[in-house]
Design a protein around this motif. Structure first.
Motif, short mmCIF file in Angstrom:
data_model
loop_
_atom_site.label_atom_id
_atom_site.label_comp_id
_atom_site.label_asym_id
_atom_site.label_seq_id
_atom_site.Cartn_x
_atom_site.Cartn_y
_atom_site.Cartn_z
N LYS A 143 1.31 4.37 -2.93
CA LYS A 143 1.28 5.83 -2.73
C LYS A 143 2.53 6.50 -3.31
O LYS A 143 2.49 7.60 -3.85
CB LYS A 143 1.19 6.14 -1.23
CG LYS A 143 -0.22 6.01 -0.68
CD LYS A 143 -0.23 6.29 0.81
CE LYS A 143 -1.44 5.66 1.44
NZ LYS A 143 -1.26 5.44 2.87
N LYS A 144 3.67 5.78 -3.17
CA LYS A 144 4.94 6.39 -3.57
C LYS A 144 5.33 6.06 -5.01
O LYS A 144 6.46 6.36 -5.43
CB LYS A 144 6.05 5.88 -2.66
CG LYS A 144 6.00 6.43 -1.25
CD LYS A 144 7.20 5.87 -0.52
CE LYS A 144 7.20 6.24 0.93
NZ LYS A 144 8.22 5.48 1.64
N GLN A 184 0.83 -1.21 0.00
CA GLN A 184 0.00 0.00 0.00
C GLN A 184 0.87 1.27 0.00
O GLN A 184 0.57 2.24 -0.70
CB GLN A 184 -0.95 0.00 1.20
CG GLN A 184 -2.17 -0.86 0.93
CD GLN A 184 -2.91 -1.28 2.17
OE1 GLN A 184 -2.43 -1.06 3.29
NE2 GLN A 184 -4.04 -1.91 2.00
N THR A 185 1.96 1.23 0.77
CA THR A 185 2.88 2.37 0.78
C THR A 185 3.50 2.57 -0.60
O THR A 185 3.62 3.69 -1.10
CB THR A 185 4.03 2.10 1.79
OG1 THR A 185 3.53 1.36 2.88
CG2 THR A 185 4.67 3.37 2.29
#
Lengths: 211, 752
Positions: free
Chosen positions: B42-43, B38-39
């Protein structure tokens, strides 16, 4: 307003409670399960299949019978001396008290002052043409026993239904002409002509004032 | 970037799927892996392509490792999670990917008799040497839907099962095979038109002798609901499917004796899932399925096209096998089977032989024979047959001799005797007409001269020798031990009907457990019926030695069995015996409550089938008296469930051979048995105050979310719905039964 009607309302105002006395169903040794002042529940569930709060048990011949509350309210009086003793049948054991609702008050007043004519069976009911014409002329026409005022229609057969009960003026018609009405549902309410106005005022008063 | 995004999203879906299966974010750091994904999402635009690719590769490897690890140690409850996952394939996917074309019958989406049951005429093809051969089939199955609420998660309502039956009969008429696909957590427990139990029972009864091959595939087999489509000639099952007698949650609630609304502990559910032996490999070992269709290690999803190819191959192969077994040409059969086997070894792409799936009359007869043998063998390894040695030998000899005698008496002599009698009757009636004309004047003159009093009419009813009132019996009546108590009881209807309190010795003695005011029936022990229903000393039990066991080695069940054995002195919850009712010989199977609440397992099923066969052999009426049955014994898992088709087949064969089958329910009769061999009876009656149906009020509330009225399962409502044909008073049971035997059985008590 009629003094009699006023007295009825005043009496209700002074004591706005209904009381239900619970008696023993038969002889037996009694054991209480509630205390005075306790709040009890009435039967619950969609089909009232869940019994109300347990009030007391009566034991006879090793058969312990549980007595449940038939209504919700407060135990206002308890015959405490009966605890653990052999009690006769139909002995008052306790009283459940509950506050009257607006509908109950109106129902109680109307019960005392109106003659209600109820549907004898589930069918479609119409007002007779003569009576409809009379209603159009006068909102509260006078009727006497034997007047043919309803037509009961069931399975393609129409039956004329004469009014039976005290004569007077029609205070209210409780159904819509041409609708299906269940057995026992009131069709019309009849009252003495002199009381008509005061009754209507009283009901309006109860509707607006009663909490 | 577009590809990496896709890859990332794919990895995320896989990780979530794995979490859904394990249901524990702490398991091997799966929760952590998901949060990393999930991180990363985002990145994604802040990272360089190379770093992102390297990161994704690493995460992919990690995830693949975790998937491998999860697949290697898959528990039964995790299999249930796989089956319940929304990503799992449904019938719609099968119709689109396994069959070449299909047209849905009897419904379209929500506009449907029951959207949980889908029926389609479909075409399945095989390619041999670049030539395509197609077969017409009737596909019937449950549709779980893609998050569609109206599908009810694949729980068929009674009218859905009736729809399935309608098209099964259409397939029979057209002579095309049926492919049934089972994706159901269980039948929808409503008691309308005329109830879930009746619908399933009718399906089983018809499928028992449906004259067309039936092949079934199970992904989610929830007990009775699964059986409604599952009685087949070849039972396939997905390797990650489950087939169970009850949901693990349901079993846990029963085992843990939990109250309604209480949360079931996860450990207990997992333990129950393990104990119930619900996976495909367990079921194969138990013999309740024939073959496993391999799925990917963590179950097939909607887009596993390789799996659909395999499934198509397996369905064709299974149908071929069923058809070939019925063929009389042994050489061709052997050749075709051999070729099929080779095909299996080389892969599942090719099938070398074209086999016509249409069957002729004798082949269909063979198909039914094999179906009967297949189901009769189910569960035969899971009961204990106590008697061995010389006694057993003598017993078997007697049985063979009896079979020979009855075959001679009813199979050979009786038909000829009947024919001769028929011819004689015809000749004599013609002769009488002729003679009457000649003899009448003479007879009239004779009667005038010598008037005679009228002779008594001869009563000529087979087996009936006595016309005495049943109330006068020449022995001391049996009195229930319940009567040995000096106290009173209150009738449950006392408030409604004002019933007086009843003194127990009166109630269970003179009143036969019936309230004299309202007619409420208080429960009585089964012995009372043994003593009062049948003629004195006429009850002769058989197969007493067949005992219930613990086929699944269900933890703690052995002790429960032992306790009931001690309590009742019996080894199973059914008593089978020969008896007489006012001199009419009948065979009876009696389910009683004291032993495991009258539940049915392998031993009970076997005893019932043997009783049915005995009634068939001796040409006697067969009575199933249900003192109480709580359904299929959950501790025997699918071995118990397989008794439903097994017993229904035996019943159907008995009824087809001309037998009179009567079922009488009493006390509480619920679930599996009512939804199969009992509900299939043409004549079903209930004793007053009986409660009968498919599922109890609690299960209905928990499944449908709706409460049911307190009298929902009453005999009166069952009669209104058309489930039963009449309500009998316990005091008139013997009289009513005798009357039923005479009126429904006719003079011979056996139709053919």
């Amino acid at each position: 307003m009629d003094t009699n009607l006023n007295t009825i309302l005043e009496e209700i105002r002074q004591n706005p409670f209904e009381k239900q006395v619970i008696t023993t169903p038969h002889t037996g040794v009694l054991t209480f399960s509630v205390k005075e002042g306790a709040q009890v529940k009435g039967p619950g569930g969609k089909w009232l299949q869940r019994p109300g709060s347990l009030l007391f048990t009566v034991e006879r011949e090793l058969n312990s019978k549980k007595i449940f509350s038939p209504c919700a309210g407060e135990v206002s009086w308890l015959h405490t001396e009966l605890e653990g003793s052999f009690t006769e049948a139909f002995e008052p054991v306790l009283t459940i008290q509950y506050r009257l609702t607006k509908e109950k008050v109106i129902e109680r007043i109307l019960k005392q002052v109106l003659t209600v004519f109820a549907a004898p069976q589930r069918a479609r009911y119409f007002l007779s043409p003569d009576f409809s014409a009379a209603m159009e002329k006068n909102a509260c026409p006078a009727i006497k026993p034997g007047d043919e005022i309803f037509i009961m229609s069931l399975m393609k057969r129409d039956t004329i239904l004469p009014y039976s009960g005290d004569g007077g003026v029609v205070q209210n018609v409780f159904f819509k002409s041409g609708s299906i009405v269940d057995e026992g549902t009131p069709l019309i309410g009849v009252c003495p002509p002199e009381n008509l106005e005061s009754i209507q005022k009283l009901i309006a008063q109860v509707r607006s004032e009663w909490e | 970037m577009k590809d990496t995004n896709k890859l990332l999203s794919h990895l995320h879906d896989r990780a979530l799927y794995l979490l859904d299966i394990k249901q524990n974010p702490k398991w091997s750091g799966i929760g952590e892996l998901i949060s990393r994904l999930q991180t990363l999402r985002k990145k994604i635009f802040d990272m360089s392509h190379e770093t992102l690719i390297a990161e994704l590769k690493m995460l992919d490897e990690r995830l693949s490792f975790l998937e491998q690890r999860a697949a290697n140690s898959l528990t039964s409850y995790e299999t249930v999670n796989i089956v319940r996952n929304p990503a799992r394939f449904t019938l719609q996917d099968i119709l689109e990917n396994v069959y070449d074309s299909f047209s849905e019958l009897g419904g379209d989406g929500e506009c449907n008799v029951d959207p949980a049951v889908v029926v389609a005429r479909a075409v399945i093809t095989r390619r041999i040497k670049n030539k395509v051969y197609s077969h017409q089939v009737m596909v019937i199955g449950h549709e779980k839907g893609k998050s569609e609420e109206f599908r009810n998660g694949g729980s068929a309502k009674p009218w859905g099962n009736a729809k399935a039956l309608h098209y099964m009969k259409a397939a029979e008429t057209e002579g095309i095979p049926i492919h049934s696909f089972i994706f159901t957590p269980g039948a929808f427990p409503v008691e309308d038109y005329p109830g879930a139990a009746q619908a399933i029972a009718l399906n089983l009864y018809e499928m028992a002798m449906l004259r067309t091959p039936i092949i079934s595939f199970t992904s989610e087999g929830g007990s009775g609901g699964a059986e409604a489509l599952g009685l087949s000639d070849m039972r396939l099952m997905g390797s990650r499917g489950y087939y169970s007698v009850i949901s693990p949650e349901g079993a846990a609630a029963i085992e843990g004796k939990l109250r309604e609304g209480e949360k079931v502990p996860r450990e207990l559910i997992e333990r129950c899932a393990e104990n119930l032996r619900i996976t495909a490999s367990d079921n194969l070992k138990l013999g309740t399925i024939d073959r496993i269709v391999e799925e990917p290690p963590l179950g097939a999803k909607r887009d596993d096209y390789a799996f659909f190819r395999r499934l198509r191959y397996e369905m064709i192969k299974a149908t071929d096998e069923v058809v070939l077994r019925t063929k009389s040409l042994k050489a061709f059969r052997a050749y075709a089977m051999k070729t099929q086997k080779n095909g299996h070894e080389t892969g599942f792409e090719d099938i070398d032989v074209v086999i016509d799936w249409g069957l002729s009359g004798p082949e269909l007869n063979r198909l039914l024979d094999m179906r009967s043998q297949k189901y009769r063998a189910m569960g035969s390894d899971f009961y204990i047959e106590g008697k061995k040695g010389i006694v057993d030998g003598i017993f078997k000899l007697t049985e063979v001799a009896a079979a020979g005698f009855y075959e001679l008496r009813y199979g050979l002599i009786r038909p000829h005797e009947r024919n001769v009698r028929k011819v004689l009757a015809e000749v004599s009636s013609e002769g009488t007409t002729f003679l009457k004309k000649v003899a009448e004047p003479v007879r009239a003159a004779y009667d005038f001269i010598f008037p005679q009093t009228e002779k008594n009419q001869r009563i000529n009813r087979t087996h009936e020798t006595s016309t005495r009132s049943i109330f006068i019996e020449d022995w001391e009546p049996y009195v229930s031990p319940l009567a040995n108590e000096d106290r009173t009881v209150t009738c449950p209807n006392a408030q409604k009907y004002g019933c007086l309190d009843l003194w127990v010795p009166d109630l269970y003695g003179e009143f036969a457990g019936v309230c004299p005011t309202c007619g409420h029936h208080f429960p009585l022990e089964y012995r009372w019926y043994l003593e009062h229903l049948f003629d004195r000393k006429s009850v002769a039990e058989f197969n007493r030695h067949i005992a219930s066991g613990n086929p699944l080695n269900f933890t703690g069940f052995e002790k429960k069995l032992e306790k009931d054995r001690k309590k009742t002195g019996r080894c199973s919850s059914v008593i089978t015996f020969d008896a007489k009712v006012r001199n009419i010989k009948i065979v009876t199977a009696m389910f009683y409550s004291d032993f495991r609440n009258g539940t049915v397992g392998a031993a009970e099923g076997e005893k019932f089938v043997r009783a049915c066969d005995k009634a068939k052999m001796t040409r006697r009426p067969f009575l199933a008296y249900i003192h109480t049955t709580g359904g299929i014994r959950i501790h025997e898992g699918t071995v118990g469930v397989s008794q439903m088709p097994k017993c229904t087949l035996a019943v159907r064969e008995y009824v087809e051979s001309g037998g009179l089958y009567i079922v009488v329910y009493d006390n509480n009769s619920y679930a599996g048995p009512v939804a199969s061999f009992l509900g299939a009876a043409p004549y079903q009656f209930a004793i007053r105050s009986t409660r009968l149906g498919f599922a109890g009020p609690r299960v209905i509330r928990e499944t449908t979310g709706d409460d049911v009225p307190p009298d929902y399962h009453s005999a009166k409502n069952a009669l209104k719905r058309g489930h039963i044909q009449g309500i009998w008073d316990r005091r008139d049971f013997r009289k009513k039964l005798h009357n039923a035997l005479l009126t429904m059985g006719g003079p011979n008590l056996y139709y053919k």
